[in-house]
Design an enzyme around this catalytic site. Structure first.
Site, PDB file in Angstrom:
ATOM      1  N   ASN A 219       0.848  -1.192   0.000  1.00  0.00           N
ATOM      2  CA  ASN A 219       0.000   0.000   0.000  1.00  0.00           C
ATOM      3  C   ASN A 219       0.886   1.245   0.000  1.00  0.00           C
ATOM      4  O   ASN A 219       2.107   1.144   0.023  1.00  0.00           O
ATOM      5  CB  ASN A 219      -0.967  -0.013   1.183  1.00  0.00           C
ATOM      6  CG  ASN A 219      -0.221  -0.083   2.502  1.00  0.00           C
ATOM      7  OD1 ASN A 219       0.532   0.825   2.852  1.00  0.00           O
ATOM      8  ND2 ASN A 219      -0.401  -1.173   3.240  1.00  0.00           N
ATOM      9  N   ILE A 316      -2.897  -7.218  14.463  1.00  0.00           N
ATOM     10  CA  ILE A 316      -1.907  -7.020  15.532  1.00  0.00           C
ATOM     11  C   ILE A 316      -2.503  -6.184  16.663  1.00  0.00           C
ATOM     12  O   ILE A 316      -2.433  -6.538  17.842  1.00  0.00           O
ATOM     13  CB  ILE A 316      -0.633  -6.348  14.960  1.00  0.00           C
ATOM     14  CG1 ILE A 316      -0.080  -7.203  13.816  1.00  0.00           C
ATOM     15  CG2 ILE A 316       0.419  -6.143  16.055  1.00  0.00           C
ATOM     16  CD1 ILE A 316       0.970  -6.519  12.957  1.00  0.00           C
ATOM     17  N   PHE A 334      -4.297   3.463  14.951  1.00  0.00           N
ATOM     18  CA  PHE A 334      -4.568   4.515  13.979  1.00  0.00           C
ATOM     19  C   PHE A 334      -5.743   4.072  13.115  1.00  0.00           C
ATOM     20  O   PHE A 334      -5.940   2.872  12.902  1.00  0.00           O
ATOM     21  CB  PHE A 334      -3.335   4.772  13.093  1.00  0.00           C
ATOM     22  CG  PHE A 334      -2.463   5.870  13.646  1.00  0.00           C
ATOM     23  CD1 PHE A 334      -1.798   5.702  14.845  1.00  0.00           C
ATOM     24  CD2 PHE A 334      -2.318   7.071  12.957  1.00  0.00           C
ATOM     25  CE1 PHE A 334      -1.004   6.709  15.359  1.00  0.00           C
ATOM     26  CE2 PHE A 334      -1.523   8.086  13.459  1.00  0.00           C
ATOM     27  CZ  PHE A 334      -0.866   7.914  14.666  1.00  0.00           C
ATOM     28  N   LYS A 352     -11.511  -2.875  18.423  1.00  0.00           N
ATOM     29  CA  LYS A 352     -10.137  -3.354  18.595  1.00  0.00           C
ATOM     30  C   LYS A 352      -9.789  -3.557  20.066  1.00  0.00           C
ATOM     31  O   LYS A 352      -8.873  -4.277  20.390  1.00  0.00           O
ATOM     32  CB  LYS A 352      -9.148  -2.348  17.997  1.00  0.00           C
ATOM     33  CG  LYS A 352      -9.378  -2.038  16.534  1.00  0.00           C
ATOM     34  CD  LYS A 352      -8.583  -2.954  15.643  1.00  0.00           C
ATOM     35  CE  LYS A 352      -8.739  -2.535  14.189  1.00  0.00           C
ATOM     36  NZ  LYS A 352      -7.962  -3.355  13.283  1.00  0.00           N
TER      37      LYS A 352
END
Ligand code: CTP
Length: 409
Positions: A219, A316, A334, A352
């Site tokens: 990316n 992660i 982020f 998350k």
């Protein structure tokens, strides 16, 4: 909205401001006001070049102090006034630092009050250079810069953009907000920063997911924001491990860097870096990897299009946020969004299981660019930060992290 509580680090500090020559000297007037608002006492030396752009009267009105201009006109030079000036402040800031001033500092020339004071000081010195981009890029200036850096002179780097000479490039004096953040970071790092010795893991850059020995999926992440965060945390005394996908960036000084390519390698290295006090996941991790990577280069076959089979990469941020035993005290993720930035980011915080989300609006030139506009989202609050350089975002975030760890000192 929570007010930033880090600005009181400057309260009561003494700064000697040396104003060099340059059209950007006008920014110093605003800098003086912002520093005064934060409780800084300022003395100023106005060089001959500086006085071509701002008047002694405006500087003395704003600093509420006498302005020093000439080595031999110091009324108390009999008492070695330049020595006193060079010693009685906590920091000497040269802004703007012209190419000429930098060259004189690097070679130890003392032909005026500013250069004499700089040679005589035993205090930390910080410079904010500005000049034409060719002058900045010239080997002579770059050599002087590296000489100054090796002597421990702190540098607030010039920014990119339109220059007063009509050219475009690197050489603009840093914005006042960036200078303030640099000064705050300096005082924090030289004080009792709560980050001293704290272990912090930062992920950065893209991941490369192999298709065959020559091809991969990646990316546009440049890694700039993650590297800037690692650098800012290091400058505040943290023991930083930067786990990075492939980038063109130099590892920041003092940061322990581990290079990986795939998301699974990144996961592995993050786990190895634990226990740590904080994890900051800035990397743009690929969501999938290619199953059954071809051992040999896949060849074109008469119009037959190959099919790639994907499998999901480990998340992660989510995995570590939910780790039963090794979860760092502070986990920050982020979120890159093109629309409904804050709404999606708030959901991401919950999904998350992390503590904070830095959400960036990537609808502009963020990927690879130098600026960023972010929101800092916590379970109970949301702050919108104005558009600023990635270095500035990094320093502000590092200051917030420092603030957070104060409680656990
Ligand atoms: N992240 C991670 N491991 C992954 C994927 C993402 O650690 N396999 C982290 C990133 O470093 C970042 C955050 O999770 O801190 C981004 O979350 P992600 O779910 O990837 O969100 P977006 O990329 O914003 O994508 P989407 O909105 O499509 O979910």
């Amino acid at each position: 909205m929570k007010a930033l509580s880090v600005s009181d680090i400057l309260d009561g500090k003494k700064i000697l401001l040396i104003i060099g020559g340059g059209i950007a000297a006008y920014k110093c007037l605003d800098l003086i006001r912002r520093l005064k608002e934060r409780g800084v006492e300022i003395q100023a030396i106005l060089t001959k070049g500086g006085a071509e752009f701002v008047t002694p009267l405006s500087v003395s009105s704003l600093t509420e102090n006498k302005v020093y201009q000439d080595l031999f006109s110091l009324t108390d030079e009999a008492e070695m006034g330049h020595i006193r000036l060079s010693r009685e402040n906590d920091l000497i800031l040269v802004a703007p630092a012209s190419a000429d001033l930098m060259a004189k500092m690097a070679t130890g020339i003392t032909d005026n009050l500013a250069t004499t004071t700089l040679l005589a000081t035993n205090k930390p010195v910080m410079i904010a250079p500005t000049m034409n981009s060719q002058m900045w890029g010239n080997k002579a200036t770059q050599h002087n810069l590296s000489v100054l850096k090796t002597r421990g002179i702190l540098v607030i780097p010039p920014a990119d953009g339109d220059l007063a000479c009509g050219e475009v490039g690197t050489g603009r004096l840093a914005e006042v907000a960036d200078m303030i953040t640099g000064i705050e970071a300096f005082f924090l790092s030289s004080s009792d920063s709560s980050l001293l010795g704290r272990k912090i893991t930062v992920t950065a850059g893209p991941t490369f997911e192999a298709i065959d020995p020559v091809r991969y999926i990646a990316n546009h992440s440049s890694g700039k924001q993650g590297y800037a965060i690692a650098n800012a945390l290091r400058q505040m005394g943290a023991d930083v491990t930067l786990i990075s996908g492939p980038t063109n960036l130099k590892t920041p000084t003092g940061v322990n860097s581990i290079n990986i390519r795939s998301a699974r390698e990144m996961m592995n290295e993050v786990e190895k870096s634990l226990p740590s006090d904080a994890l900051i996941c800035v990397a743009a991790v690929a969501d999938w990897y290619v199953k059954d990577v071809a051992k040999e280069k896949i060849k074109k076959q008469d119009g037959k299009i190959p099919t790639l089979n994907f499998a999901e990469n480990p998340d992660i941020l989510k995995t570590i946020s939910n780790h039963k035993t090794k979860r760092p005290r502070l986990v920050i993720g982020f979120a890159a969004e093109t629309h409904k930035v804050s709404e999606y980011a708030k959901n991401k915080l919950k999904n998350k299981g992390c503590d904070w989300i830095v959400a960036n609006d990537i609808s502009g030139d963020v990927m690879g660019g130098d600026n960023n506009q972010v929101y800092l989202i916590r379970a109970e609050s949301m702050e919108s930060w104005p558009k600023m350089s990635k270095d500035h975002v990094a320093q502000k975030l590092a200051l917030e992290i420092e603030d957070y760890f104060k409680e656990f000192k």
